[in-house]
Design a protein around this motif. Structure first.
Motif, mmCIF file in Angstrom:
data_model
loop_
_atom_site.group_PDB
_atom_site.id
_atom_site.type_symbol
_atom_site.label_atom_id
_atom_site.label_comp_id
_atom_site.label_asym_id
_atom_site.label_seq_id
_atom_site.Cartn_x
_atom_site.Cartn_y
_atom_site.Cartn_z
ATOM 1 N N VAL A 1 0.867 -1.176 0.000
ATOM 2 C CA VAL A 1 0.000 0.000 0.000
ATOM 3 C C VAL A 1 0.902 1.224 0.000
ATOM 4 N N GLU A 2 0.831 2.028 -1.080
ATOM 5 C CA GLU A 2 1.707 3.170 -1.246
ATOM 6 C C GLU A 2 0.974 4.470 -0.937
ATOM 7 N N SER A 3 1.706 5.407 -0.362
ATOM 8 C CA SER A 3 1.185 6.755 -0.172
ATOM 9 C C SER A 3 1.403 7.560 -1.445
ATOM 10 N N VAL A 4 0.392 8.344 -1.829
ATOM 11 C CA VAL A 4 0.455 9.104 -3.082
ATOM 12 C C VAL A 4 0.132 10.570 -2.804
ATOM 13 N N PHE A 5 0.941 11.455 -3.381
ATOM 14 C CA PHE A 5 0.681 12.895 -3.335
ATOM 15 C C PHE A 5 0.987 13.444 -4.729
ATOM 16 N N GLU A 6 -0.031 13.491 -5.572
ATOM 17 C CA GLU A 6 0.153 13.885 -6.968
ATOM 18 C C GLU A 6 -0.488 15.248 -7.214
ATOM 19 N N TYR A 7 0.313 16.192 -7.746
ATOM 20 C CA TYR A 7 -0.182 17.534 -8.035
ATOM 21 C C TYR A 7 -0.274 17.739 -9.550
ATOM 22 N N THR A 8 -1.423 18.215 -9.987
ATOM 23 C CA THR A 8 -1.668 18.503 -11.398
ATOM 24 C C THR A 8 -2.243 19.903 -11.500
ATOM 25 N N GLN A 9 -1.944 20.580 -12.594
ATOM 26 C CA GLN A 9 -2.469 21.920 -12.787
ATOM 27 C C GLN A 9 -3.307 21.967 -14.062
ATOM 28 N N LEU A 10 -4.569 22.333 -13.923
ATOM 29 C CA LEU A 10 -5.448 22.494 -15.069
ATOM 30 C C LEU A 10 -5.319 23.910 -15.605
ATOM 31 N N SER A 11 -5.483 24.083 -16.901
ATOM 32 C CA SER A 11 -5.458 25.424 -17.488
ATOM 33 C C SER A 11 -6.672 25.595 -18.386
ATOM 34 N N LEU A 12 -7.219 26.798 -18.407
ATOM 35 C CA LEU A 12 -8.380 27.069 -19.242
ATOM 36 C C LEU A 12 -8.505 28.543 -19.548
ATOM 37 N N ASP A 13 -9.142 28.830 -20.672
ATOM 38 C CA ASP A 13 -9.493 30.187 -21.065
ATOM 39 C C ASP A 13 -10.946 30.424 -20.675
ATOM 40 N N THR A 14 -11.202 31.483 -19.949
ATOM 41 C CA THR A 14 -12.547 31.730 -19.431
ATOM 42 C C THR A 14 -13.299 32.715 -20.312
ATOM 43 N N SER A 15 -14.579 32.899 -19.990
ATOM 44 C CA SER A 15 -15.452 33.756 -20.776
ATOM 45 C C SER A 15 -15.525 35.156 -20.171
ATOM 46 N N LEU A 16 -16.249 36.021 -20.840
ATOM 47 C CA LEU A 16 -16.356 37.422 -20.446
ATOM 48 C C LEU A 16 -17.084 37.582 -19.108
ATOM 49 N N GLY A 17 -16.574 38.465 -18.266
ATOM 50 C CA GLY A 17 -17.238 38.778 -16.998
ATOM 51 C C GLY A 17 -17.230 37.602 -16.044
ATOM 52 N N ILE A 18 -18.415 37.225 -15.561
ATOM 53 C CA ILE A 18 -18.574 36.091 -14.647
ATOM 54 C C ILE A 18 -19.011 34.874 -15.453
ATOM 55 N N SER A 19 -18.323 33.762 -15.262
ATOM 56 C CA SER A 19 -18.679 32.528 -15.963
ATOM 57 C C SER A 19 -18.316 31.338 -15.088
#
Length: 257
Positions: free
Chosen positions: A45-63
């Motif tokens: 049983v292994e301990s896991v600490f995996e970090y990932t970064q998502l990227s996205l382009d958002t829309s105008l104002g609040i979305s």
């Protein structure tokens, strides 16, 4: 007379789960805490600490943007079977929340946010002429003030909604409800945004199969992590985008940048 223990029916017997090993963390301290490796039928049983970064382009104002599929992918790639996934909004004018990713409801949420913190109200943060920029800003204060957005309402909404989520992972799946989705809330778009996702927990031995993704590094503090950038597309065509294209001066379309 009381029957002998051997005569008790199966229904009457009490089975106790084995106690946790000494030193095992409990309560809040157990969240993302290191877990000692143990052996069970020749599997580690292994301990896991995996970090990932998502990227996205958002829309105008609040979305609002549904990032549930990308978070599930991060869990799958990590191989974690039981643990927690932490989701972080990495900007002061975005937020993360859990709710139903239904198009008309997301429009309701956007309109409600504008009522809570109207962009046109007076805010001290928006008095750009009274603020100084970073001392090393190229061109000095005048150059900094020229590009600084008047977005106090976005900062206030970010505080109200929240910037982090901690969701259980059970048997390799997000333990969320049927109609729940993890969403990034853009409060000052359009922008290029990132969301931090850390999966922590345990998996049975061996490295999981990985899907090739491009590496991304957004600042010096996070360069120590190996990141994989996952583009996000919620597939929802917001009718407000067409409205704002026709009339950018409408209150719900205002962006102070």
């Amino acid at each position: 007379t009381t029957p002998a223990p051997a005569a008790l029916s199966a229904r009457g017997r009490i089975s106790r789960a084995p106690s946790a090993p000494r030193g095992t963390p409990s309560g809040r301290r157990a969240m993302c805490s290191p877990v000692r490796a143990s052996f069970r039928r020749d599997n580690v049983v292994e301990s896991v600490f995996e970090y990932t970064q998502l990227s996205l382009d958002t829309s105008l104002g609040i979305s609002l943007h549904d990032i549930t599929p990308q978070v599930r992918r991060a869990i799958r790639e990590s191989g974690v079977t039981n643990g927690t996934v932490n989701v972080l909004s990495r900007h002061t004018t975005t937020a993360v929340t859990i709710n139903e990713a239904e198009g008309r409801l997301m429009d309701d949420i956007r309109q409600y946010m504008l009522k809570l913190a109207p962009p046109g109200d007076p805010y001290l943060h928006n008095d750009i002429h009274l603020r100084d920029g970073p001392p090393d800003w190229p061109g000095g204060n005048d150059a900094w003030r020229a590009q600084e957005p008047r977005n106090a309402h976005s900062h206030l909404l970010s505080i109200l909604i929240g910037n982090t989520l901690a969701v259980p992972v059970v048997d390799g799946e997000l333990a969320i409800g049927t109609w729940q989705s993890l969403m990034l809330v853009e409060l000052d778009g359009p922008r290029k945004r990132t969301v931090g996702v850390q999966v922590c927990g345990t998996r049975m031995g061996g490295e999981p199969k990985r899907v090739d993704t491009s590496e991304s590094s957004s600042n010096a503090a996070s360069k120590s992590y190996q990141k994989k950038t996952s583009p996000v597309s919620d597939g929802y065509k917001d009718p407000m985008d067409a409205l704002c294209a026709e009339d950018p001066s409408a209150d719900e379309c205002k962006v102070f940048d």
